[in-house]
Design a protein around this motif. Structure first.
Motif, short mmCIF file in Angstrom:
data_model
loop_
_atom_site.label_atom_id
_atom_site.label_comp_id
_atom_site.label_asym_id
_atom_site.label_seq_id
_atom_site.Cartn_x
_atom_site.Cartn_y
_atom_site.Cartn_z
N ALA A 1 0.83 -1.20 0.00
CA ALA A 1 0.00 0.00 0.00
C ALA A 1 0.87 1.26 0.00
O ALA A 1 0.58 2.25 -0.69
N GLN A 2 1.95 1.23 0.78
CA GLN A 2 2.88 2.37 0.79
C GLN A 2 3.53 2.57 -0.58
O GLN A 2 3.67 3.69 -1.08
N THR A 3 3.90 1.44 -1.21
CA THR A 3 4.50 1.53 -2.55
C THR A 3 3.49 2.07 -3.56
O THR A 3 3.82 2.91 -4.41
N GLU B 1 3.70 5.38 -5.89
CA GLU B 1 3.53 5.34 -7.34
C GLU B 1 2.47 6.34 -7.79
O GLU B 1 2.60 7.00 -8.83
N LEU B 2 1.40 6.46 -7.02
CA LEU B 2 0.34 7.42 -7.38
C LEU B 2 0.84 8.85 -7.29
O LEU B 2 0.46 9.72 -8.09
N GLU B 3 1.66 9.13 -6.27
CA GLU B 3 2.20 10.48 -6.16
C GLU B 3 3.06 10.84 -7.37
O GLU B 3 3.11 11.99 -7.80
N THR C 1 0.37 5.38 -12.70
CA THR C 1 -0.87 4.65 -12.44
C THR C 1 -0.77 3.18 -12.78
O THR C 1 -1.41 2.33 -12.13
N GLY C 2 -0.02 2.85 -13.79
CA GLY C 2 0.11 1.43 -14.15
C GLY C 2 0.76 0.63 -13.04
O GLY C 2 0.29 -0.46 -12.67
N SER C 3 1.87 1.17 -12.52
CA SER C 3 2.54 0.47 -11.42
C SER C 3 1.67 0.44 -10.18
O SER C 3 1.61 -0.58 -9.46
N ALA C 4 0.96 1.55 -9.91
CA ALA C 4 0.07 1.59 -8.76
C ALA C 4 -1.04 0.57 -8.89
O ALA C 4 -1.42 -0.11 -7.91
N ARG C 5 -1.61 0.42 -10.08
CA ARG C 5 -2.66 -0.57 -10.29
C ARG C 5 -2.12 -1.98 -10.04
O ARG C 5 -2.80 -2.84 -9.46
#
Length: 415
Positions: free
Chosen positions: A240-242, A246-248, A252-256
Motif C-alpha cells: 500500500a505504501q508503494t 507510485e500514485l504520487e 498509475t500502471g505500477s500503482a494498479r
C-alpha cells in the motif's frame, strides 16, 4: 461353683481400629467408618437390652439395667460419636470410661448383661488411639467383669481362680483378635489413603497436562498467526505504501499492479485465516505439492518486492503433511525476514532431499547478521518448528555478506 458362662471372646467387629497414626490421622479413620459403626452399635445394644433386661432377678435390677443401657446410648451419642467426628480424643476416652463402668455394672445386675462385651471390646479397639491403650482398656474391662461376676454370684474365694481363668482366656483372645484386626485395618486404611493420594496426583497431573496443552495450543496458534497473517498484513502495508508512492509520481500502471497484489495477498490471508479456524492444511498445500507451493511463494515474493529470487526445488514425493507445513512456514518466515531486515537484491531458495531427510535453504546477499542482533519471534519460531519435527536449524551470516537459513527435517517425523 460360679463360672463366666456365656463370656464372649470379644471380636473386633467390622474392621475396627487402625490405632496408629497413619496418613490422615485417627479422626479421618473415625469419620470414614462412623456410619457403619453407628448401625452396628444400635443393633447390638438393642438386642442385648431386649434379651438381658427381662431376665433380671428383680424389677429394681431390671430398671437399673435399662438405665445403664440408656446411659451407654447417651454417652455414645454425646461423647464417643461426637469425639470421633470432631477428632477429639478427650471425648472418646471419656466415653471409654463410661463404657467400662456400664458394661461392668450390667454384668453385675443381670446374667445376660455380659453379652454387652461384644459391643464393649469392639468399641475399645475402635476408640483407642493406639495399641497400648487398647490393651490397657481391654484389661480394665476384663477386671471389671471379674469383679462384677463375683459379686453377682456371691462367689466364694475358691471360685475366684476359675472366674479369673475364664475371663483371662477371653482377655487373651480379645487382645489377639483386636491386634490382628487392627493390623489388617491399618493396611486397608493405608491402601485407601494411598489410593486417595494417587487419585489426587492423577487429577493434578491431568490438570497440569490440560494447562500445558492449552499453553502449547496458544503458542502454536500464535506462531501460525505470526508466520501467516502477520506477514500477510506486513506485505499489504508495504504494498500500500508503494502504491501510494507510485500514485504520487502518477505512475498509475505500477500503482494498479500494486493494488492487484494487495488484493491477492488479502485473499491469501483470508484463506489462511479460514484454514486456521477450521484446522485445515495451509491453502498453499491443498494439493499436497510442496515444491509447487515453494515456487509460487518465491514468484510472489519477487513480484511484491522486486528482489530477484532463484528457486531450486526437487520434486520430492511423499512429504508428510506436518513436515511440509513446517518447511512452508519456514520459507515464509525466512523471506519475510529478508523483506524486513536484509535489504537484499538477490535471494536463493533451495529445497532438496538428502538421504532420509529434506532440507530447505534460504540465502540472501543482504546486510547479514551483526553480533548485537537479537533473536526475534520469527527465528525462535523456526527453532521451535525444527525441534518439534526432530530436525535441526542453522542460521549463519556476517555483516555485508548476507544470511543463510538451513532447516533440515526427517521425512519419517520426530526422531
Amino acid at each position: 461353683m460360679a463360672t463366666l458362662s456365656g463370656l464372649p471372646p470379644a471380636p473386633a467387629v467390622a474392621g475396627w481400629a487402625p490405632v496408629t497414626e497413619i496418613a490422615g490421622g485417627r479422626g479421618e479413620f473415625w469419620r470414614r467408618s462412623m456410619r457403619a459403626w453407628d448401625i452396628a452399635f444400635w443393633i447390638m445394644v438393642a438386642i442385648t437390652a431386649a434379651f438381658s433386661v427381662p431376665t433380671a432377678p428383680s424389677v429394681a435390677r431390671g430398671s437399673a439395667a435399662l438405665a445403664g443401657y440408656v446411659t451407654l446410648v447417651v454417652a455414645y451419642h454425646l461423647l464417643g460419636r461426637r469425639g470421633a467426628r470432631a477428632d477429639d480424643t478427650r471425648l472418646t476416652q471419656a466415653y471409654l470410661v463410661v463404657l467400662v463402668v456400664v458394661t461392668s455394672t450390667e454384668a453385675w445386675l443381670v446374667e445376660l448383661g455380659i453379652v454387652l462385651l461384644f459391643v464393649s471390646y469392639s468399641q475399645i479397639w475402635f476408640f483407642a488411639v493406639d495399641r497400648v491403650r487398647g490393651v490397657m482398656w481391654t484389661v480394665a474391662l476384663t477386671l471389671g467383669i471379674i469383679v462384677a461376676t463375683a459379686l453377682r454370684v456371691e462367689a466364694d474365694p475358691g471360685d475366684l481362680p476359675e472366674i479369673a481363668g475364664q475371663a483371662t482366656l477371653g482377655l487373651v483372645f480379645s487382645i489377639g483378635l483386636g491386634l490382628w484386626v487392627t493390623y489388617v485395618a491399618e493396611q486397608s486404611e493405608e491402601r485407601a489413603y494411598l489410593l486417595d493420594g494417587l487419585r489426587e496426583t492423577q487429577a493434578a497431573l491431568a490438570a497440569s497436562h490440560h494447562a500445558e496443552g492449552v499453553l502449547a495450543e496458544r503458542a502454536r496458534l500464535a506462531q501460525e498467526i505470526h508466520d501467516t497473517l502477520a506477514q500477510g498484513y506486513t506485505s499489504i502495508v508495504m504494498l500500500a505504501q508503494t502504491a501510494a508512492a507510485e500514485l504520487e509520481r502518477e505512475h498509475t500502471g505500477s500503482a494498479r499492479e500494486r493494488v492487484e497484489q494487495i488484493e491477492a495477498v488479502a485473499r491469501d490471508n483470508l484463506a489462511e485465516a479460514r484454514a486456521l479456524v477450521a484446522a485445515f492444511a495451509p491453502p498453499a498445500l491443498e494439493d499436497g505439492d510442496l515444491p509447487a507451493a515453494l515456487r509460487r511463494l518465491g514468484a510472489r515474493f519477487a513480484a511484491e518486492t522486486g528482489t530477484a529470487v532463484d528457486v531450486a526445488v526437487d520434486d520430492v514425493a511423499d512429504v508428510p503433511q506436518d513436515v511440509a507445513v513446517a518447511l512452508l512456514r519456514a520459507a515464509q518466515e525466512s523471506l519475510a525476514n529478508v523483506r524486513r531486515h536484509a535489504g537484499a537484491t538477490h535471494v536463493h531458495l533451495r529445497f532438496a532431499r538428502v538421504d532420509d531427510d529434506v532440507e530447505l535453504e534460504v540465502t540472501d546477499d543482504g546486510r547479514g547478521l551483526r553480533d548485537d542482533d537479537l533473536e526475534g519471534n520469527g527465528v525462535r519460531g523456526l527453532r521451535d518448528r525444527a525441534r518439534a519435527g526432530g530436525g535441526e536449524l542453522a542460521l549463519v551470516g556476517s555483516v555485508g555478506r548476507g544470511t543463510r537459513v538451513l532447516l533440515r527435517l526427517p521425512l519419517g517425523g520426530t526422531r
